[in-house]
Design an enzyme around this catalytic site. Structure first.
Site, mmCIF file in Angstrom:
data_model
loop_
_atom_site.group_PDB
_atom_site.id
_atom_site.type_symbol
_atom_site.label_atom_id
_atom_site.label_comp_id
_atom_site.label_asym_id
_atom_site.label_seq_id
_atom_site.Cartn_x
_atom_site.Cartn_y
_atom_site.Cartn_z
ATOM 1 N N GLU A 89 38.981 30.422 32.483
ATOM 2 C CA GLU A 89 37.716 31.131 32.570
ATOM 3 C C GLU A 89 37.952 32.637 32.690
ATOM 4 O OE1 GLU A 89 35.007 27.508 34.186
ATOM 5 O OE2 GLU A 89 35.415 29.067 35.646
ATOM 6 N N CYS A 121 37.293 40.124 34.571
ATOM 7 C CA CYS A 121 38.177 39.386 35.473
ATOM 8 C C CYS A 121 38.906 38.339 34.644
ATOM 9 C CB CYS A 121 37.335 38.731 36.565
ATOM 10 S SG CYS A 121 38.285 37.686 37.679
ATOM 11 N N CYS A 123 46.602 26.722 39.150
ATOM 12 C CA CYS A 123 47.390 27.546 40.058
ATOM 13 C C CYS A 123 48.317 26.643 40.844
ATOM 14 C CB CYS A 123 46.487 28.328 41.011
ATOM 15 S SG CYS A 123 47.378 29.566 41.982
ATOM 16 N N CYS A 161 46.053 27.556 48.251
ATOM 17 C CA CYS A 161 45.162 28.202 49.210
ATOM 18 C C CYS A 161 43.984 27.247 49.455
ATOM 19 C CB CYS A 161 44.677 29.549 48.680
ATOM 20 S SG CYS A 161 46.045 30.674 48.298
ATOM 21 N N CYS A 181 40.208 27.839 47.938
ATOM 22 C CA CYS A 181 40.042 28.252 46.537
ATOM 23 C C CYS A 181 39.920 27.033 45.639
ATOM 24 C CB CYS A 181 41.238 29.095 46.109
ATOM 25 S SG CYS A 181 41.153 29.603 44.379
ATOM 26 N N GLY A 214 44.866 31.517 38.647
ATOM 27 C CA GLY A 214 46.318 31.669 38.640
ATOM 28 C C GLY A 214 46.843 32.772 39.529
ATOM 29 N N GLU A 215 48.156 32.745 39.712
ATOM 30 C CA GLU A 215 48.847 33.760 40.500
ATOM 31 C C GLU A 215 49.649 34.619 39.516
ATOM 32 O OE1 GLU A 215 49.145 35.219 43.516
ATOM 33 O OE2 GLU A 215 50.617 36.389 42.426
ATOM 34 N N SER A 247 45.910 41.291 41.457
ATOM 35 C CA SER A 247 45.693 40.693 42.775
ATOM 36 C C SER A 247 46.721 39.592 42.992
ATOM 37 C CB SER A 247 44.280 40.113 42.864
ATOM 38 O OG SER A 247 44.089 39.481 44.114
ATOM 39 N N SER A 295 45.754 39.323 48.709
ATOM 40 C CA SER A 295 44.905 38.321 49.358
ATOM 41 C C SER A 295 45.475 38.018 50.727
ATOM 42 C CB SER A 295 44.869 37.051 48.501
ATOM 43 O OG SER A 295 44.237 37.333 47.268
ATOM 44 N N LEU A 296 45.050 38.773 51.719
ATOM 45 C CA LEU A 296 45.611 38.595 53.066
ATOM 46 C C LEU A 296 44.871 37.468 53.812
ATOM 47 C CD1 LEU A 296 47.863 39.830 54.802
ATOM 48 C CD2 LEU A 296 46.092 41.202 55.925
ATOM 49 N N HIS A 297 43.587 37.618 53.983
ATOM 50 C CA HIS A 297 42.706 36.566 54.512
ATOM 51 C C HIS A 297 42.909 36.164 55.969
ATOM 52 C CE1 HIS A 297 41.330 36.341 50.467
ATOM 53 N NE2 HIS A 297 42.324 35.633 49.999
ATOM 54 N N ASN A 315 32.752 31.775 48.753
ATOM 55 C CA ASN A 315 31.910 31.091 47.773
ATOM 56 C C ASN A 315 32.200 29.605 47.813
ATOM 57 O OD1 ASN A 315 30.626 33.429 46.468
ATOM 58 N ND2 ASN A 315 32.727 33.945 45.915
ATOM 59 N N CYS A 352 34.244 34.628 42.914
ATOM 60 C CA CYS A 352 35.639 34.493 43.352
ATOM 61 C C CYS A 352 35.909 33.085 43.835
ATOM 62 C CB CYS A 352 35.946 35.415 44.523
ATOM 63 S SG CYS A 352 35.599 37.117 44.216
#
Ligand code: SAH
Length: 364
Positions: free
Chosen positions: A102, A115, A122, A126, A129, A170-171, A202, A224-226, A301, A344
């Protein structure tokens, strides 16, 4: 980690879409063509969006015929388009018979942000996600990564995309060489000519790859710390068990170097009751005191099957106030395109899962 671009299928045509200037120059020299042909090809392919060699009128007829015989310009194919009430546009693009990724376009008054995805699915897990829930199939090729921009430009017109964020599926740092080739094309004046501050990679924190990135490109960095502590981040972003917060921050410091104007964007998803208390905010302030950074709070989200809830609006505001009071530039990411699952963490595409994660998850 993947360290070489994905090999082309034997006997298949070479897809020129994914070759950056250096690779195209090498390709030209190999064919006994002058290296400056590479810049001409880039202009036709990426600036003009031409996929038909016969239209490339400053190339000799002989060269055009030769290219036609064993090369192609093959972008991913749009199989579905959805437009949000807020103008956000999501495309599902088919990369091969079994896989789709996407791509999301987010128009704003002063810019248009695309984006893009870097992998089919992935490999990281996480917990908040939805791409992660799908498992992983393969890296996208450089052509499939830059192809998302090529297609968007064809759909929206030249100039509509002013910014690119590698924040889709993906990473990106686990598909290093292909991502770097695509970034080179985004920045190349013969191709898209985006300024390096308008391209953002990112990452969830693949530290060794981040160390290497600094040597090859100089785009904006988001992390992406979170979570402000290793105990919590180990849970939410499991790659933290391998590369804990201090190592990650050290790699970030090296990446931005000495330039006082450069900052890393810290992404922090707001999960109700998990990472959103005033104590977490104060811990975050302390952790980030060691890094020139700005914080982007992302309202969670939701997606089907997830137990998390988004923090209340007031909780997010209070969290933001604590960071601001401590001198951290903080923004709350506007949720865009959530009515079409384009926000996201909602990107899923269609992934032939090789990790069998989907099976493990459904077995409970
Ligand atoms: N793998 C890279 C690129 C993905 S970027 C990375 O982790 O940075 C997408 C951003 O959205 C990341 O910060 C990711 O952690 C965040 N995200 C993932 N799922 C989300 C969700 N459900 N709600 C809000 N943000 C989410």
């Amino acid at each position: 980690m993947n360290s070489a671009p994905e090999p082309a299928n034997l006997g298949a045509k070479v897809n020129l879409l994914g070759l950056d200037l250096k690779a195209l120059e090498a390709f030209c020299v190999e064919r006994s063509e002058r290296p400056f042909r590479a810049a001409q090809l880039l202009q036709w392919i990426h600036q003009r969006g031409i996929a038909d060699f016969d239209q490339m009128s400053n190339l000799s007829k002989a060269l055009r015929v030769a290219l036609e015989a064993d090369c192609e310009i093959a972008p991913p194919v749009i199989v579905r388009e959805q437009r949000s009430k807020d103008g956000t546009c999501k495309w599902v693009m088919k990369t091969d018979a079994e896989n789709q990724v996407e791509t999301v376009f987010i128009p704003e008054e002063s810019r248009g942000t695309l984006c893009i995805s870097s992998q089919v699915g992935c490999a990281l897990e996480c917990t908040f996600c939805s791409t992660a829930q799908q498992g992983f199939n393969r890296n996208l090729t450089a052509a499939e990564i830059i192809g998302q921009l090529w297609v968007a430009q064809r759909e929206l017109g030249v100039g509509a995309v002013t910014n690119v964020v590698l924040m889709g599926m993906g990473e990106p740092l686990l598909n290093f060489n292909n991502v770097v080739a695509a970034i080179n094309l985004m920045l190349d004046d013969h191709a898209y000519g985006l300024s390096k501050r308008r391209v953002t990679l990112s990452t969830s924190g693949v530290v060794p790859a981040l160390e290497r990135l600094a040597d090859v490109v100089d785009v904006s960095l988001a992390v992406s710390l979170h979570a402000p502590t290793d105990a919590l981040r180990d849970e939410l972003v499991p790659i933290n068990r391998k590369y804990p917060i201090q190592q990650l921050l050290a790699a970030c410091r090296r990446y931005i170097g000495q330039d006082p104007r450069r900052k890393v964007t810290i992404e922090y998803v707001m999960l109700d009751g998990i990472n959103d208390s005033p104590l977490h905010a104060r811990q975050l302030v302390r952790v980030l005191s060691q890094l020139r950074s700005k914080v982007n709070l992302i309202p969670f989200n939701p997606f089907p099957g997830s137990d998390y809830r988004c923090s209340a609006r007031e909780t997010i505001q209070r969290f933001s106030d604590i960071l601001q009071a401590a001198g951290l530039v903080t923004t709350i990411r506007k949720t865009r395109g959530d009515d079409i699952d384009a926000a996201c963490g909602q990107l899923v595409g269609q992934v032939t899962d090789k990790t069998r994660r989907t099976i493990r998850l459904s077995a409970g």
